[in-house]
Motif scaffolding. Structure first.
Motif, PDB file in Angstrom:
ATOM      1  N   VAL A 138      22.699  65.319  -9.580  1.00  0.00           N
ATOM      2  CA  VAL A 138      22.411  66.639  -9.002  1.00  0.00           C
ATOM      3  C   VAL A 138      20.908  66.860  -8.896  1.00  0.00           C
ATOM      4  O   VAL A 138      20.409  67.387  -7.889  1.00  0.00           O
ATOM      5  CB  VAL A 138      23.073  67.745  -9.847  1.00  0.00           C
ATOM      6  N   ASP A 139      20.155  66.457  -9.911  1.00  0.00           N
ATOM      7  CA  ASP A 139      18.720  66.731  -9.903  1.00  0.00           C
ATOM      8  C   ASP A 139      17.929  65.775  -9.024  1.00  0.00           C
ATOM      9  O   ASP A 139      16.723  65.986  -8.807  1.00  0.00           O
ATOM     10  CB  ASP A 139      18.166  66.708 -11.329  1.00  0.00           C
ATOM     11  N   LEU A 140      18.584  64.760  -8.483  1.00  0.00           N
ATOM     12  CA  LEU A 140      17.886  63.873  -7.550  1.00  0.00           C
ATOM     13  C   LEU A 140      17.646  64.543  -6.208  1.00  0.00           C
ATOM     14  O   LEU A 140      16.930  63.998  -5.359  1.00  0.00           O
ATOM     15  CB  LEU A 140      18.670  62.579  -7.359  1.00  0.00           C
ATOM     16  N   ILE A 141      18.184  65.736  -5.991  1.00  0.00           N
ATOM     17  CA  ILE A 141      17.872  66.452  -4.754  1.00  0.00           C
ATOM     18  C   ILE A 141      16.365  66.647  -4.616  1.00  0.00           C
ATOM     19  O   ILE A 141      15.855  66.817  -3.507  1.00  0.00           O
ATOM     20  CB  ILE A 141      18.593  67.802  -4.657  1.00  0.00           C
ATOM     21  N   ALA A 142      15.648  66.617  -5.739  1.00  0.00           N
ATOM     22  CA  ALA A 142      14.196  66.758  -5.692  1.00  0.00           C
ATOM     23  C   ALA A 142      13.550  65.716  -4.792  1.00  0.00           C
ATOM     24  O   ALA A 142      12.500  65.976  -4.183  1.00  0.00           O
ATOM     25  CB  ALA A 142      13.618  66.639  -7.109  1.00  0.00           C
ATOM     26  N   ALA A 143      14.156  64.544  -4.663  1.00  0.00           N
ATOM     27  CA  ALA A 143      13.575  63.466  -3.861  1.00  0.00           C
ATOM     28  C   ALA A 143      13.450  63.846  -2.392  1.00  0.00           C
ATOM     29  O   ALA A 143      12.533  63.379  -1.702  1.00  0.00           O
ATOM     30  CB  ALA A 143      14.420  62.199  -4.000  1.00  0.00           C
ATOM     31  N   TRP A 144      14.346  64.685  -1.911  1.00  0.00           N
ATOM     32  CA  TRP A 144      14.320  65.067  -0.494  1.00  0.00           C
ATOM     33  C   TRP A 144      13.814  66.491  -0.279  1.00  0.00           C
ATOM     34  O   TRP A 144      13.271  66.803   0.768  1.00  0.00           O
ATOM     35  CB  TRP A 144      15.710  64.884   0.116  1.00  0.00           C
ATOM     36  N   TYR A 145      14.000  67.346  -1.261  1.00  0.00           N
ATOM     37  CA  TYR A 145      13.515  68.716  -1.145  1.00  0.00           C
ATOM     38  C   TYR A 145      12.021  68.833  -1.423  1.00  0.00           C
ATOM     39  O   TYR A 145      11.355  69.727  -0.903  1.00  0.00           O
ATOM     40  CB  TYR A 145      14.276  69.630  -2.108  1.00  0.00           C
ATOM     41  N   LEU A 146      11.473  67.945  -2.267  1.00  0.00           N
ATOM     42  CA  LEU A 146      10.103  68.106  -2.737  1.00  0.00           C
ATOM     43  C   LEU A 146       9.168  66.966  -2.387  1.00  0.00           C
ATOM     44  O   LEU A 146       7.959  67.107  -2.568  1.00  0.00           O
ATOM     45  CB  LEU A 146      10.103  68.263  -4.268  1.00  0.00           C
ATOM     46  N   MET A 147       9.690  65.836  -1.920  1.00  0.00           N
ATOM     47  CA  MET A 147       8.874  64.634  -1.836  1.00  0.00           C
ATOM     48  C   MET A 147       8.901  63.999  -0.464  1.00  0.00           C
ATOM     49  O   MET A 147       9.888  64.090   0.269  1.00  0.00           O
ATOM     50  CB  MET A 147       9.366  63.608  -2.868  1.00  0.00           C
ATOM     51  N   ASP A 148       7.790  63.287  -0.160  1.00  0.00           N
ATOM     52  CA  ASP A 148       7.753  62.397   0.989  1.00  0.00           C
ATOM     53  C   ASP A 148       8.064  60.979   0.499  1.00  0.00           C
ATOM     54  O   ASP A 148       8.415  60.765  -0.661  1.00  0.00           O
ATOM     55  CB  ASP A 148       6.400  62.475   1.695  1.00  0.00           C
ATOM     56  N   GLY A 149       7.926  60.005   1.390  1.00  0.00           N
ATOM     57  CA  GLY A 149       8.313  58.645   1.031  1.00  0.00           C
ATOM     58  C   GLY A 149       7.551  58.083  -0.147  1.00  0.00           C
ATOM     59  O   GLY A 149       8.127  57.431  -1.033  1.00  0.00           O
ATOM     60  N   ALA A 150       6.225  58.322  -0.203  1.00  0.00           N
ATOM     61  CA  ALA A 150       5.423  57.793  -1.305  1.00  0.00           C
ATOM     62  C   ALA A 150       5.858  58.385  -2.642  1.00  0.00           C
ATOM     63  O   ALA A 150       5.973  57.675  -3.654  1.00  0.00           O
ATOM     64  CB  ALA A 150       3.944  58.061  -1.052  1.00  0.00           C
ATOM     65  N   ALA A 151       6.092  59.687  -2.661  1.00  0.00           N
ATOM     66  CA  ALA A 151       6.529  60.324  -3.900  1.00  0.00           C
ATOM     67  C   ALA A 151       7.924  59.863  -4.290  1.00  0.00           C
ATOM     68  O   ALA A 151       8.211  59.652  -5.476  1.00  0.00           O
ATOM     69  CB  ALA A 151       6.503  61.842  -3.734  1.00  0.00           C
ATOM     70  N   ARG A 152       8.821  59.685  -3.290  1.00  0.00           N
ATOM     71  CA  ARG A 152      10.170  59.214  -3.598  1.00  0.00           C
ATOM     72  C   ARG A 152      10.143  57.840  -4.241  1.00  0.00           C
ATOM     73  O   ARG A 152      10.890  57.568  -5.191  1.00  0.00           O
ATOM     74  CB  ARG A 152      11.023  59.174  -2.320  1.00  0.00           C
ATOM     75  N   ARG A 153       9.312  56.944  -3.710  1.00  0.00           N
ATOM     76  CA  ARG A 153       9.231  55.606  -4.291  1.00  0.00           C
ATOM     77  C   ARG A 153       8.769  55.675  -5.743  1.00  0.00           C
ATOM     78  O   ARG A 153       9.331  55.017  -6.625  1.00  0.00           O
ATOM     79  CB  ARG A 153       8.275  54.739  -3.473  1.00  0.00           C
ATOM     80  N   SER A 154       7.748  56.468  -6.002  1.00  0.00           N
ATOM     81  CA  SER A 154       7.237  56.615  -7.363  1.00  0.00           C
ATOM     82  C   SER A 154       8.287  57.248  -8.271  1.00  0.00           C
ATOM     83  O   SER A 154       8.475  56.820  -9.416  1.00  0.00           O
ATOM     84  CB  SER A 154       5.973  57.475  -7.336  1.00  0.00           C
TER      85      SER A 154
END
Length: 317
Positions: free
Chosen positions: A243-259
């Motif tokens: 559920v908390d992985l929604i942060a990857a798309w709500y808060l991040m771009d590709g660079a942040a998602r990879r990190s």
């Protein structure tokens, strides 16, 4: 005088004058402090700054009040283990009998709370972060710490049901949005494909862990491109950690998602990541459907998330 814009049809009128009366009736020592609206995009609570270091939160509807009670009970405990600040509850006022000072004789029927104010900026969906890789690591550290908190006595999250339980509703909402979403240049067939992939992923088999439940722009603060606080824990409780992985798309771009994903480590496997995409999708399409006429901030955020989820160039999904 600032009045909270209404988002739902059944919410009471809330303005600065009401907040002043409520505070004066119950907390005379704070009666002379300035009161001003603190943002208008929240969907569950109206928030008014009280002085320089406090904020008054007032649930917008019946049902939101139970979340307020849960936050008041649990946030002190969670603040002891999380690596970033969370709102510190200072006081909570329960509804009293008619005629009692402050409740509901002041025209407001729900419990309301006073929290310590936390400084920081609200991120904007789609606006690049100044430190995307560090932000991703910050968020991963916070989630890892939250997942490790003892769940004894913890409530179930509002989003504690299996992802598959949302299948019929999500497909119906996608169908209803077809014209709206397509007009923004997003293929709703691609949305359905993302949803299908999420449902094919292996479901969570373990016990529920602590989750925030709603990690999107209005519920975090940043300073200097880094995560500085996590706020609005109204959906918190136990659930599938995806559920908390929604942060990857709500808060991040590709660079942040990879990190973010790298810092979460092997416990966040491909199945959990796919379920996280599914949670982001079902939340975003429902928000766009519900808020597109009443809350431009929420609708705009939802459109951005939908684009991220369906873009062929979006790193890591």
């Amino acid at each position: 005088m600032s009045t909270t814009p209404t988002t739902h049809a059944d919410e009471p009128d809330i303005d600065e004058d009401l907040v002043r009366r409520l505070v004066a009736a119950r907390f005379p020592a704070w009666a002379g402090l300035p009161v001003r609206l603190a943002g208008a995009s929240g969907t569950s609570n109206a928030m008014y700054r009280l002085g320089t270091d406090m904020v008054v939160r007032l649930p917008r509807r019946a049902g939101d009040d139970e979340s307020a009670r849960r936050e008041h009970e649990w946030l002190r405990r969670l603040s002891e283990v999380l690596p970033v600040p969370v709102p510190a509850p200072l006081a909570m006022v329960e509804p009293g009998e008619p005629g009692e000072p402050g409740e509901p004789g002041e025209g407001y029927p729900y419990p309301w709370s006073v929290f310590r104010w936390l400084d920081g900026e609200t991120p904007v969906a789609g606006r690049p972060l100044a430190e995307p890789a560090l932000f991703g690591k910050d968020m991963a550290a916070s989630l890892t710490a939250l997942r490790g908190v003892d769940t004894a006595g913890a409530p179930a999250s509002y989003r504690g049901d299996p992802l598959a339980s949302r299948d019929a509703d999500t497909r119906a909402v996608i169908a209803g949005l077809r014209g709206v979403v397509d007009s923004d240049g997003v293929d709703t067939d691609a949305l359905t494909a993302v949803w299908d992939a999420a449902l094919r992923a292996a479901p969570w088999r373990g016990p529920g862990v602590w989750v925030h439940g709603d990690l999107q722009p209005g519920n975090v603060l940043v300073e200097g491109g880094r995560l500085s606080a996590v706020i609005d824990f109204e959906c918190m409780g136990t659930a599938d950690p995806a559920v908390d992985l929604i942060a990857a798309w709500y808060l991040m771009d590709g660079a942040a998602r990879r990190s973010f994903r790298a810092a979460l480590g092997p416990a966040t496997d491909d199945a959990m990541w796919e379920r996280g995409r599914g949670w982001a999708l079902t939340i975003a399409v429902n928000e766009l459907s519900y808020y597109r006429e009443t809350n431009p901030w929420m609708a705009g955020t939802a459109r951005h998330v939908i684009a991220e989820l369906t873009s062929g160039g979006a790193e890591l999904g």
